[in-house]
Enzyme design. Structure first.
Site, PDB file in Angstrom:
ATOM      1  N   LYS A  48      42.428  32.940  38.845  1.00 32.96           N
ATOM      2  CA  LYS A  48      42.435  33.263  40.276  1.00 32.96           C
ATOM      3  C   LYS A  48      42.234  31.995  41.109  1.00 32.96           C
ATOM      4  O   LYS A  48      42.896  31.787  42.127  1.00 32.96           O
ATOM      5  CB  LYS A  48      41.344  34.295  40.589  1.00 32.96           C
ATOM      6  CG  LYS A  48      41.680  35.680  40.044  1.00 32.96           C
ATOM      7  CD  LYS A  48      40.486  36.635  40.083  1.00 32.96           C
ATOM      8  CE  LYS A  48      40.822  37.890  39.272  1.00 32.96           C
ATOM      9  NZ  LYS A  48      39.721  38.847  39.195  1.00 32.96           N
ATOM     10  N   GLN A  92      33.587  39.838  40.432  1.00 31.42           N
ATOM     11  CA  GLN A  92      34.224  39.883  39.106  1.00 31.42           C
ATOM     12  C   GLN A  92      33.427  40.790  38.168  1.00 31.42           C
ATOM     13  O   GLN A  92      32.221  40.630  38.040  1.00 31.42           O
ATOM     14  CB  GLN A  92      34.306  38.441  38.553  1.00 31.42           C
ATOM     15  CG  GLN A  92      35.010  38.328  37.225  1.00 31.42           C
ATOM     16  CD  GLN A  92      36.503  38.651  37.317  1.00 31.42           C
ATOM     17  OE1 GLN A  92      37.188  38.266  38.261  1.00 31.42           O
ATOM     18  NE2 GLN A  92      36.998  39.382  36.334  1.00 31.42           N
ATOM     19  N   ASP A 115      40.237  43.350  46.371  1.00 30.25           N
ATOM     20  CA  ASP A 115      40.528  43.987  45.082  1.00 30.25           C
ATOM     21  C   ASP A 115      40.973  45.430  45.308  1.00 30.25           C
ATOM     22  O   ASP A 115      41.542  46.060  44.416  1.00 30.25           O
ATOM     23  CB  ASP A 115      39.253  44.019  44.206  1.00 30.25           C
ATOM     24  CG  ASP A 115      39.290  42.970  43.101  1.00 30.25           C
ATOM     25  OD1 ASP A 115      40.388  42.520  42.751  1.00 30.25           O
ATOM     26  OD2 ASP A 115      38.209  42.612  42.604  1.00 30.25           O
TER      27      ASP A 115
END
Ligand code: NAP
Length: 269
Positions: A48, A92, A115
């Protein structure tokens, strides 16, 4: 249909995004909070950060000690939520056992939840979004076609089913309680097949499918030291996304698109 590979599609979209970002007043900003030292997570985060750098997105990682408690994590999230120049925030996964995943997901400002995990997030979940954008680019005609999705998780199967239903597909969602006979019955009629299970080659190449079917393989597992998907490679269909080099790239791309969208929304409101 324009049968471009996922790799080429992602490369093309990245060029477009890069050009768009160069013309902005400031770089969009993404913050990643990681509270584990998991090997897979480290590699996802690295990917990422690399994508962000390539596209001109200012991304930073807050790596936290696993011994922090929930309150301390919520306080850090709150600070990032309220930081004016942060456009996107992701936490995460996985989180340590003493932290409630649902509580953390719901604590993220829905306007920054790139997300797409928050129930009120204004962003589409990255994997379903990436799959649909790619199929749209290929020129796949969704309306009235049959899709079979195997796997009903909250991050892939369910949100994808909703989005495809919104595109007027005939949606069938299967899971671990579906018999093999029923699964094969539905698969025989499918124009689009998506597997998001995480079991190496669950769908073997002897299962009859339409010859113009498109197979999208979300699963990632390790088999004999190699990364493999949920679908055994086959050549008797129109298209099959590879693993690696398939849906993972689309998911990463969607995250970057969501950060850019978050920046644009912040500027316009
Ligand atoms: P998950 O939460 O573990 O869900 C797995 C789903 O598969 C469940 O709905 C389960 O059914 C179903 N299932 C399990 N065994 C089955 C079987 N034998 N037949 C049919 N269905 C079965 O998984 P997830 O988070 O959605 O992830 C799935 C896979 O995709 C994993 O390998 C993950 O690493 C990968 N993934 C990849 C990306 C990417 O960007 N490439 C993104 C997300 C996930 P029940 O509901 O009945 O238990």
């Amino acid at each position: 249909m324009n049968l471009i590979s996922v790799k080429d599609y992602v490369k093309l979209r990245k060029e477009e995004i890069k050009k768009e970002i160069i013309s902005l007043l400031r770089k969009p900003k993404l913050v990643i909070i990681q509270m584990n030292d998991d090997v897979a997570s480290n590699s996802y985060v690295k990917g990422k950060l690399k994508d962000a750098e390539e596209l001109g997105i200012d991304a930073s990682l807050i790596k936290l000690d696993e011994s922090l408690n929930e309150e301390q994590l919520l306080k850090i999230i709150d600070e990032v939520n309220n930081h004016e120049t942060v456009d996107g925030l992701i936490v995460q996964l996985p989180l340590p056992k003493h932290i409630s995943e649902s509580k953390i997901k719901e604590s993220i400002n829905p306007k920054k939840d790139v997300d797409g995990f928050h129930p009120l997030s204004k962003f589409k979940a990255c994997t379903p979004k990436g799959i649909i954008s790619y199929l749209t680019y290929l020129g796949f005609n969704f309306v009235g076609k049959n899709v079979v999705i195997i796997g009903r998780s909250n991050i892939v199967g369910r949100p994808l089913a909703k989005l495809l239903l919104d595109l007027s597909m005939n949606v069938t969602v299967l899971h671990s309680k579906t018999s093999i006979e029923d699964r094969n019955f539905y698969l025989k009629h499918a124009d689009l097949v998506v597997l998001a299970v995480g079991k190496p080659y669950l769908l073997t190449k002897d299962v009859p499918l339409k010859k113009d079917a498109i197979l999208v393989d979300v699963g990632i597992s390790r088999l004999d030291g190699h990364l493999v998907g949920d679908i055994e490679p086959r050549e008797d269909v129109l298209l099959q996304t590879p693993v690696p080099g398939g849906v993972g790239l689309l998911t990463r791309l969607s995250l970057m698109e969501n950060v850019l969208e978050a920046y644009e929304d912040g500027i316009s409101c």
